[in-house]
Scaffold this motif. Structure first.
Motif, short mmCIF file in Angstrom:
data_model
loop_
_atom_site.label_atom_id
_atom_site.label_comp_id
_atom_site.label_asym_id
_atom_site.label_seq_id
_atom_site.Cartn_x
_atom_site.Cartn_y
_atom_site.Cartn_z
N ARG A 90 0.80 -1.21 0.00
CA ARG A 90 0.00 0.00 0.00
C ARG A 90 0.85 1.27 0.00
N ASP A 91 1.95 1.28 0.76
CA ASP A 91 2.76 2.50 0.81
C ASP A 91 3.42 2.78 -0.54
N ALA A 92 3.85 1.73 -1.23
CA ALA A 92 4.45 1.90 -2.55
C ALA A 92 3.39 2.36 -3.55
N SER A 93 2.20 1.81 -3.42
CA SER A 93 1.09 2.21 -4.29
C SER A 93 0.75 3.68 -4.08
N PHE A 94 0.76 4.09 -2.80
CA PHE A 94 0.45 5.48 -2.46
C PHE A 94 1.45 6.44 -3.10
N ARG A 95 2.72 6.11 -3.01
CA ARG A 95 3.74 6.98 -3.60
C ARG A 95 3.64 6.96 -5.12
N ALA A 96 3.25 5.84 -5.68
CA ALA A 96 3.12 5.73 -7.14
C ALA A 96 2.03 6.66 -7.68
N ILE A 97 0.93 6.82 -6.93
CA ILE A 97 -0.12 7.71 -7.43
C ILE A 97 0.34 9.16 -7.35
N GLY A 98 1.21 9.47 -6.39
CA GLY A 98 1.78 10.82 -6.31
C GLY A 98 2.71 11.09 -7.47
N GLN A 99 3.55 10.12 -7.78
CA GLN A 99 4.46 10.26 -8.92
C GLN A 99 3.68 10.38 -10.22
N ALA A 100 2.61 9.61 -10.34
CA ALA A 100 1.79 9.66 -11.54
C ALA A 100 1.14 11.03 -11.70
#
Length: 201
Positions: A90-100
């Motif tokens: 979940r934490d990696a997913s969260f950061r991925a949506i920010g990068q996106a």
């Protein structure tokens, strides 16, 4: 030949979805015009229909801009959901949506600026809210709710939401303004390291 093509477009839109075609044209014009300044008559001309036909769907420019903002947030949500799906944690997913978010802004600068400027017209956010009740907004809020402790208060969630949005939105604006290099690895690192600084006293 050109008149025949225009006539064919009109006939197709008579039976099809002219509103969607106008939005698609508007999005295309935003990508190709410096400054992203477009008007209803220009959208009509590029779509191959009369200005009167446009006014049936969009009574003024603000109505068209609001529709383009809606389309922009749908595209943003698509990009963020695709980025999140690449990660199991979940934490990696969260950061991925920010990068996106940042990469979307840089890939579509005119649309991103329009989304920022006309968001209030689309009705995506209630007064005082920074994140709307749409796919992109729910994705952010759901991730924050999952990452915060179970006993986190509404204020905790609000603060975390504002912090997260301020980071990626501010970063996007800085890159677009030329204050930060447009380097994908650097952008990803800034988002990935948010709150994880190794400070030596």
């Amino acid at each position: 030949m050109e008149k025949t093509a225009t006539r064919s477009k009109k006939q197709a839109y008579h039976h099809g979805d002219l509103r969607s075609a106008l939005i698609a044209t508007g999005l295309k014009l935003l990508e190709t015009k410096a400054g992203g300044a477009i008007g209803l008559r220009e959208v009509a001309r590029e779509t191959g229909v009369s200005a009167t036909a446009v006014y049936r769907h969009f009574p003024d420019k603000d109505a068209l801009m609001a529709a383009l903002v809606d389309a922009g947030f749908e595209k943003l949500a698509d990009a963020q959901e695709a980025a999140a799906a690449q990660h199991r944690k979940r934490d990696a997913s969260f950061r991925a949506i920010g990068q996106a978010y940042v990469h979307f802004a840089l890939a579509h600068p005119a649309l991103f600026r329009l989304m920022t400027s006309y968001m209030h017209l689309s009705g995506r956010c209630a007064e005082g809210e920074v994140v709307g009740d749409d796919r992109a907004g729910r994705l952010l809020k759901d991730n924050i709710a999952a990452l915060l402790p179970p006993d986190a208060s509404d204020r905790d969630r609000e603060v975390a939401t504002i912090q997260s949005l301020a980071l990626v939105h501010g970063l996007a604006q800085l890159v677009l303004a030329g204050r930060v290099p447009n380097e994908a690895a650097l952008i990803d690192a800034v988002v990935d390291k948010f709150g994880n600084w190794d400070v030596k006293s």
